[in-house]
Write a protein that holds these residues in place. Structure first.
Motif, PDB file in Angstrom:
ATOM      1  N   ASN A 156     -28.233   6.060  -3.884  1.00 14.96           N
ATOM      2  CA  ASN A 156     -27.056   6.349  -5.005  1.00 14.96           C
ATOM      3  C   ASN A 156     -25.926   5.143  -4.345  1.00 14.96           C
ATOM      4  O   ASN A 156     -25.499   5.377  -3.347  1.00 14.96           O
ATOM      5  CB  ASN A 156     -26.695   7.875  -4.651  1.00 14.96           C
ATOM      6  N   PRO A 157     -25.622   4.359  -5.652  1.00 15.45           N
ATOM      7  CA  PRO A 157     -24.622   3.323  -5.198  1.00 15.45           C
ATOM      8  C   PRO A 157     -23.260   4.162  -4.746  1.00 15.45           C
ATOM      9  O   PRO A 157     -22.604   3.423  -3.786  1.00 15.45           O
ATOM     10  CB  PRO A 157     -24.399   2.873  -6.739  1.00 15.45           C
ATOM     11  N   ASN A 158     -23.045   5.136  -5.084  1.00 17.06           N
ATOM     12  CA  ASN A 158     -21.566   5.866  -4.696  1.00 17.06           C
ATOM     13  C   ASN A 158     -21.659   6.376  -3.132  1.00 17.06           C
ATOM     14  O   ASN A 158     -20.733   6.793  -2.803  1.00 17.06           O
ATOM     15  CB  ASN A 158     -21.343   7.067  -5.605  1.00 17.06           C
ATOM     16  N   ASP A 159     -22.925   6.647  -2.816  1.00 16.46           N
ATOM     17  CA  ASP A 159     -22.819   6.858  -1.138  1.00 16.46           C
ATOM     18  C   ASP A 159     -22.885   5.571  -0.292  1.00 16.46           C
ATOM     19  O   ASP A 159     -22.701   5.951   1.140  1.00 16.46           O
ATOM     20  CB  ASP A 159     -24.297   7.622  -1.049  1.00 16.46           C
ATOM     21  N   VAL A 160     -22.889   4.265  -0.846  1.00 15.99           N
ATOM     22  CA  VAL A 160     -22.776   3.334   0.202  1.00 15.99           C
ATOM     23  C   VAL A 160     -21.549   2.793   0.476  1.00 15.99           C
ATOM     24  O   VAL A 160     -20.620   2.802  -0.419  1.00 15.99           O
ATOM     25  CB  VAL A 160     -23.690   1.979  -0.571  1.00 15.99           C
ATOM     26  N   ILE A 161     -21.235   2.571   1.641  1.00 16.61           N
ATOM     27  CA  ILE A 161     -19.800   2.392   2.246  1.00 16.61           C
ATOM     28  C   ILE A 161     -19.975   0.850   2.564  1.00 16.61           C
ATOM     29  O   ILE A 161     -20.869   0.234   3.024  1.00 16.61           O
ATOM     30  CB  ILE A 161     -19.452   2.809   3.372  1.00 16.61           C
ATOM     31  N   GLU A 162     -19.287   0.005   1.851  1.00 21.33           N
ATOM     32  CA  GLU A 162     -19.245  -1.475   2.216  1.00 21.33           C
ATOM     33  C   GLU A 162     -17.977  -1.884   2.663  1.00 21.33           C
ATOM     34  O   GLU A 162     -16.786  -1.642   2.468  1.00 21.33           O
ATOM     35  CB  GLU A 162     -19.433  -2.429   0.594  1.00 21.33           C
ATOM     36  N   ILE A 163     -18.231  -2.940   3.811  1.00 22.16           N
ATOM     37  CA  ILE A 163     -17.101  -3.436   4.425  1.00 22.16           C
ATOM     38  C   ILE A 163     -17.184  -4.944   4.466  1.00 22.16           C
ATOM     39  O   ILE A 163     -18.167  -5.374   4.955  1.00 22.16           O
ATOM     40  CB  ILE A 163     -17.102  -2.794   5.829  1.00 22.16           C
ATOM     41  N   THR A 164     -16.049  -5.678   4.077  1.00 23.93           N
ATOM     42  CA  THR A 164     -16.189  -6.973   3.974  1.00 23.93           C
ATOM     43  C   THR A 164     -15.037  -7.553   5.015  1.00 23.93           C
ATOM     44  O   THR A 164     -13.972  -6.930   4.774  1.00 23.93           O
ATOM     45  CB  THR A 164     -16.041  -7.701   2.508  1.00 23.93           C
ATOM     46  N   ILE A 165     -15.197  -8.722   5.515  1.00 26.47           N
ATOM     47  CA  ILE A 165     -14.267  -9.077   6.584  1.00 26.47           C
ATOM     48  C   ILE A 165     -13.557 -10.396   5.709  1.00 26.47           C
ATOM     49  O   ILE A 165     -14.308 -11.033   5.354  1.00 26.47           O
ATOM     50  CB  ILE A 165     -14.787  -9.690   7.911  1.00 26.47           C
ATOM     51  N   LEU A 166     -12.301 -10.449   5.592  1.00 22.99           N
ATOM     52  CA  LEU A 166     -11.489 -11.310   4.864  1.00 22.99           C
ATOM     53  C   LEU A 166     -10.874 -12.492   5.847  1.00 22.99           C
ATOM     54  O   LEU A 166     -10.657 -13.382   5.443  1.00 22.99           O
ATOM     55  CB  LEU A 166     -10.353 -10.662   4.019  1.00 22.99           C
ATOM     56  N   SER A 167     -10.423 -11.914   7.174  1.00 13.22           N
ATOM     57  CA  SER A 167     -10.057 -12.976   8.298  1.00 13.22           C
ATOM     58  C   SER A 167     -10.151 -12.078   9.574  1.00 13.22           C
ATOM     59  O   SER A 167      -9.709 -10.853   9.661  1.00 13.22           O
ATOM     60  CB  SER A 167      -8.589 -13.195   7.807  1.00 13.22           C
ATOM     61  N   PRO A 168     -10.242 -12.815  10.586  1.00 10.14           N
ATOM     62  CA  PRO A 168     -10.774 -14.260  10.567  1.00 10.14           C
ATOM     63  C   PRO A 168     -12.371 -14.449  10.057  1.00 10.14           C
ATOM     64  O   PRO A 168     -13.043 -13.380  10.504  1.00 10.14           O
ATOM     65  CB  PRO A 168     -10.715 -14.988  11.899  1.00 10.14           C
ATOM     66  N   VAL A 169     -12.713 -15.379   9.722  1.00 12.57           N
ATOM     67  CA  VAL A 169     -14.191 -15.608   8.940  1.00 12.57           C
ATOM     68  C   VAL A 169     -14.735 -16.835   9.890  1.00 12.57           C
ATOM     69  O   VAL A 169     -14.198 -17.397  10.704  1.00 12.57           O
ATOM     70  CB  VAL A 169     -14.272 -15.663   7.452  1.00 12.57           C
ATOM     71  N   SER A 170     -15.883 -17.065   9.644  1.00 12.63           N
ATOM     72  CA  SER A 170     -16.756 -18.176   9.954  1.00 12.63           C
ATOM     73  C   SER A 170     -15.982 -19.382   9.846  1.00 12.63           C
ATOM     74  O   SER A 170     -15.274 -19.487   8.978  1.00 12.63           O
ATOM     75  CB  SER A 170     -18.129 -18.365   9.248  1.00 12.63           C
ATOM     76  N   ASN A 171     -16.033 -20.194  10.985  1.00 14.63           N
ATOM     77  CA  ASN A 171     -15.439 -21.420  11.322  1.00 14.63           C
ATOM     78  C   ASN A 171     -13.831 -21.233  11.175  1.00 14.63           C
ATOM     79  O   ASN A 171     -13.371 -22.387  11.285  1.00 14.63           O
ATOM     80  CB  ASN A 171     -15.858 -22.461  10.032  1.00 14.63           C
ATOM     81  N   ASP A 172     -13.302 -20.355  11.414  1.00 14.77           N
ATOM     82  CA  ASP A 172     -11.983 -20.053  11.862  1.00 14.77           C
ATOM     83  C   ASP A 172     -11.722 -20.144  13.384  1.00 14.77           C
ATOM     84  O   ASP A 172     -12.572 -20.389  14.054  1.00 14.77           O
ATOM     85  CB  ASP A 172     -11.466 -18.862  11.265  1.00 14.77           C
ATOM     86  N   THR A 173     -10.356 -20.283  13.660  1.00 11.72           N
ATOM     87  CA  THR A 173      -9.882 -20.369  15.030  1.00 11.72           C
ATOM     88  C   THR A 173      -9.278 -19.160  15.281  1.00 11.72           C
ATOM     89  O   THR A 173      -8.335 -18.681  14.608  1.00 11.72           O
ATOM     90  CB  THR A 173      -9.163 -21.760  15.282  1.00 11.72           C
ATOM     91  N   VAL A 174      -9.453 -18.631  16.557  1.00  9.42           N
ATOM     92  CA  VAL A 174      -8.509 -17.421  16.951  1.00  9.42           C
ATOM     93  C   VAL A 174      -8.178 -17.609  18.297  1.00  9.42           C
ATOM     94  O   VAL A 174      -8.353 -18.683  19.067  1.00  9.42           O
ATOM     95  CB  VAL A 174      -9.517 -16.210  17.031  1.00  9.42           C
ATOM     96  N   GLN A 175      -7.139 -16.669  18.776  1.00  9.47           N
ATOM     97  CA  GLN A 175      -6.570 -16.900  20.278  1.00  9.47           C
ATOM     98  C   GLN A 175      -7.127 -16.079  21.276  1.00  9.47           C
ATOM     99  O   GLN A 175      -7.354 -15.025  20.677  1.00  9.47           O
ATOM    100  CB  GLN A 175      -4.958 -16.752  20.036  1.00  9.47           C
ATOM    101  N   VAL A 176      -7.170 -16.435  22.334  1.00  8.70           N
ATOM    102  CA  VAL A 176      -7.314 -15.214  23.461  1.00  8.70           C
ATOM    103  C   VAL A 176      -6.280 -14.125  23.225  1.00  8.70           C
ATOM    104  O   VAL A 176      -5.082 -14.177  22.858  1.00  8.70           O
ATOM    105  CB  VAL A 176      -7.022 -15.701  24.761  1.00  8.70           C
TER     106      VAL A 176
END
Length: 622
Positions: A31-51
């Motif tokens: 049932n499509p209504n039972d599916v929870i979707e989570i999408t990462i917006l930032s930081p994403v692949s090839n980004d830079t983060v700090q300690v």
């Protein structure tokens, strides 16, 4: 820096991913209504983060509005996992990518799991090839600085300071302090602490000064903003503790409480009816005790207490409830205290005014400025107590109260006072001189009647020589040997007395080595004592010396020897005397409860004989 605990989660994450997929296809229909979707917006692949902490922006679709339980941020397939409790059913939960310092200058990957309360999981796409660089930001400011006053003495005290450690890249924390509202913090911190510190004490503060504090964090890239400011003026003192309320019958309640060691100017006391929270002030006191009077019988009241100084006031104590009794119980009545000079005890008597007592408790203080202490108790219905031999030379005050069958104390009786004088020890009696089997040796004995003597003085007179010599003996002696010179025809006479400090008893009777009691010795005896009105009859023995009469002397037992007064002089053939309140030669009044001492001596034409033994006449029946 704060290191996260490493948790190997590769296998667990794989299993979670497997069960997530399985849960979606186990029925074969999704049932499509039972599916929870989570999408990462930032930081994403090839980004830079700090300690340290890096905020994650994400999008979450939950069409069925299922209840969320938690989120998992998984770094490097499970090397590091941080769990966040879910808030709401969407993307209300703040998530952070917390990068440990061991990952500096490496590339990492991460993904997010979201779990429902039904233990169903959804997983985001994996973000890869994210470069970790050093955190070049100043630390975040400390939050929620709090000040708590600690105990001290009359002039100084201490405080505890505590704050929330909200930074992950500080190298030190800095405490700043100023004195007075118009003071300045200066350009240098008051104290510096290592990273991760979140509390400290400041000691030796003056009670007459207001102190202000703030905290900052710093690293090589700069200093954080300052925390909130706190001061000793803003913080109330600790509330009084152990507030206790006891009903003293039907109309009074006694309150007591404890307080910390900070000196107080006083305490405010508030009261309310049990059914109301409308507390009203009833008293301000300077001691940790108060009696609330004028209350109604069988009524429940609530009390609370607050302390205050010249600058601050404490929190209110925890309230305490108490119910007054249905009726009052009277205290012991007509308390009296009488010193018995014979036993050297104080005899207490009172009127028993109730059948509702479990016993009577007796308190005593020494001198008008002394403090009362409990010295004993009696069983129910007993109205007499003996205070055994209190230290002489003082005036003592007594009071009594009942402990009732309802398990509370009544009020105190009247106060009774009595003087306990310094009295000499009891005089020795029955002096005897007896020859032994050895030539010219005599055994001298007497009856030891004292219990508090320091020792004895044995006096000796040689024949007609009027001078006496003395020898001291320790306490409890009652027999000594005397060796007369060989061939001596002198009669030796002896008498003895007890002493304690500078107080001396009367002498015993006199006895000689010729077997007599001495040519002028008089033996005094008691014939009778009657009370109401007092009437004391004494008698004495005859002597062989010519005399013109007898002199009779009397004193109250506890008085010194110089208090003896001549109360009667009789003729030479009189050997008895009745002492009462009817003799015009004796203006002093006799009392039923006093102990009297008598002594007699013969009157010669050229002087007096030695005194008789001392006759102690206690109150009738003792």
């Amino acid at each position: 820096m704060k290191e996260l605990t490493k948790i190997l989660r590769i296998t667990i994450s794989t299993l979670l991913l497997f069960f997530t997929v399985f849960s979606c296809v186990d029925s074969g229909i999704t049932n499509p209504n039972d599916v929870i979707e989570i999408t990462i917006l930032s930081p994403v692949s090839n980004d830079t983060v700090q300690v340290g902490k890096n905020w994650i922006s994400y999008e979450l679709k939950n069409p069925a509005r299922k209840n969320l339980d938690h989120f998992e941020v998984v770094i490097n397939d499970g090397d590091f996992v941080e769990i966040f409790d879910a808030t709401g059913k969407g993307n209300e939960t703040e998530l952070y990518l917390t990068v440990d310092s061991t990952l500096l200058f490496t590339r990492i990957s991460y993904f997010i799991n979201v779990a429902t309360t039904e233990n169903k999981y959804s997983t985001s796409a994996v973000q890869e090839n994210i470069y970790v660089q050093e955190n070049t930001d100043p630390p975040k400011k400390p939050l929620n600085l709090r000040l708590t006053k600690l105990s001290g003495n009359e002039t100084t005290f201490s405080v505890n300071l505590e704050w929330d450690d909200s930074s992950s890249n500080e190298t030190q924390y800095e405490l700043w302090r100023k004195i007075g509202a118009d003071g300045e913090y200066g350009t240098e911190p008051y104290r510096i602490f290592p990273p991760n510190t979140h509390r400290t004490n400041d000691d030796g503060l003056s009670r007459f000064v207001t102190y202000y504090y703030k905290v900052s964090a710093s690293n090589k890239y700069g200093r954080s903003e300052f925390s909130n400011e706190v001061s000793t003026a803003d913080t109330p003192d600790e509330a009084p503790t152990n507030l206790n309320a006891v009903a003293l019958g039907a109309t009074k309640v006694k309150l007591t409480w404890d307080d910390n060691s900070i000196p107080k100017l006083g305490y405010r006391i508030q009261r309310s009816d049990f059914s109301s929270t409308d507390y009203r002030q009833i008293a301000i006191v300077s001691t940790k005790e108060y009696i609330d009077e004028g209350l109604s019988p069988s009524t429940t009241y609530s009390y609370r207490v607050q302390s205050f100084t010249s600058l601050t006031e404490s929190e209110w104590s925890a309230p305490v409830n108490v119910t007054t009794r249905s009726q009052d119980i009277p205290p012991p009545g007509n308390l009296t205290a009488v010193f018995d000079s014979t036993t050297k005890n104080v005899e207490l008597n009172w009127e028993d005014n109730t059948f509702q007592e479990n016993g009577t408790f007796i308190e005593r203080k020494r001198g008008a400025g002394g403090n009362y202490i409990e010295i004993g108790s009696t069983d129910a219905d007993v109205n007499h107590f003996t205070d055994v031999a209190p230290e002489p030379g003082y005036t003592y005050f007594y009071r009594a109260r009942y402990f009732t069958t309802d398990e509370f104390y009544t009020e105190y009786s009247n106060e009774a006072a009595v003087e306990v004088p310094n009295l000499p020890p009891a005089a020795p009696t029955n002096m005897k001189v007896s020859p032994t089997e050895n030539p010219n040796e005599y055994l001298i004995t007497w009856d030891d009647n004292a219990t508090d003597e320091d020792g004895y003085e044995l006096w000796r007179k040689d024949g007609d020589n009027p001078n006496w010599t003395q020898i001291n003996y320790p306490a409890n002696y009652h027999a000594v040997l005397f060796q007369a010179p060989a061939g001596s025809n002198i009669v030796y006479y002896f008498k003895v007395r007890a002493y304690r400090d500078q107080y001396y008893s009367d002498f015993s009777n006199e006895a000689g080595t010729d077997g007599s009691a001495g040519s002028d010795n008089i033996i005094l005896t008691l014939s009778s004592r009657l009370n109401s009105p007092p009437r004391i009859t004494i008698a004495w023995s005859n002597i062989t010396e010519p005399r013109v009469g007898f002199s009779i002397e009397r004193k109250v037992s506890w008085q010194q020897d110089d208090a003896y007064k001549i109360i009667k002089q009789t003729g030479p053939t009189t050997f008895t005397y009745t002492d009462d309140n009817n003799d015009p030669q004796d203006p002093d009044i006799l009392y039923d409860w006093e102990t009297y001492n008598y002594r007699v001596r013969a009157i010669y034409s050229t002087g007096y004989s030695e005194y008789s033994n001392v006759l102690y006449v206690p109150p009738n029946g003792k």
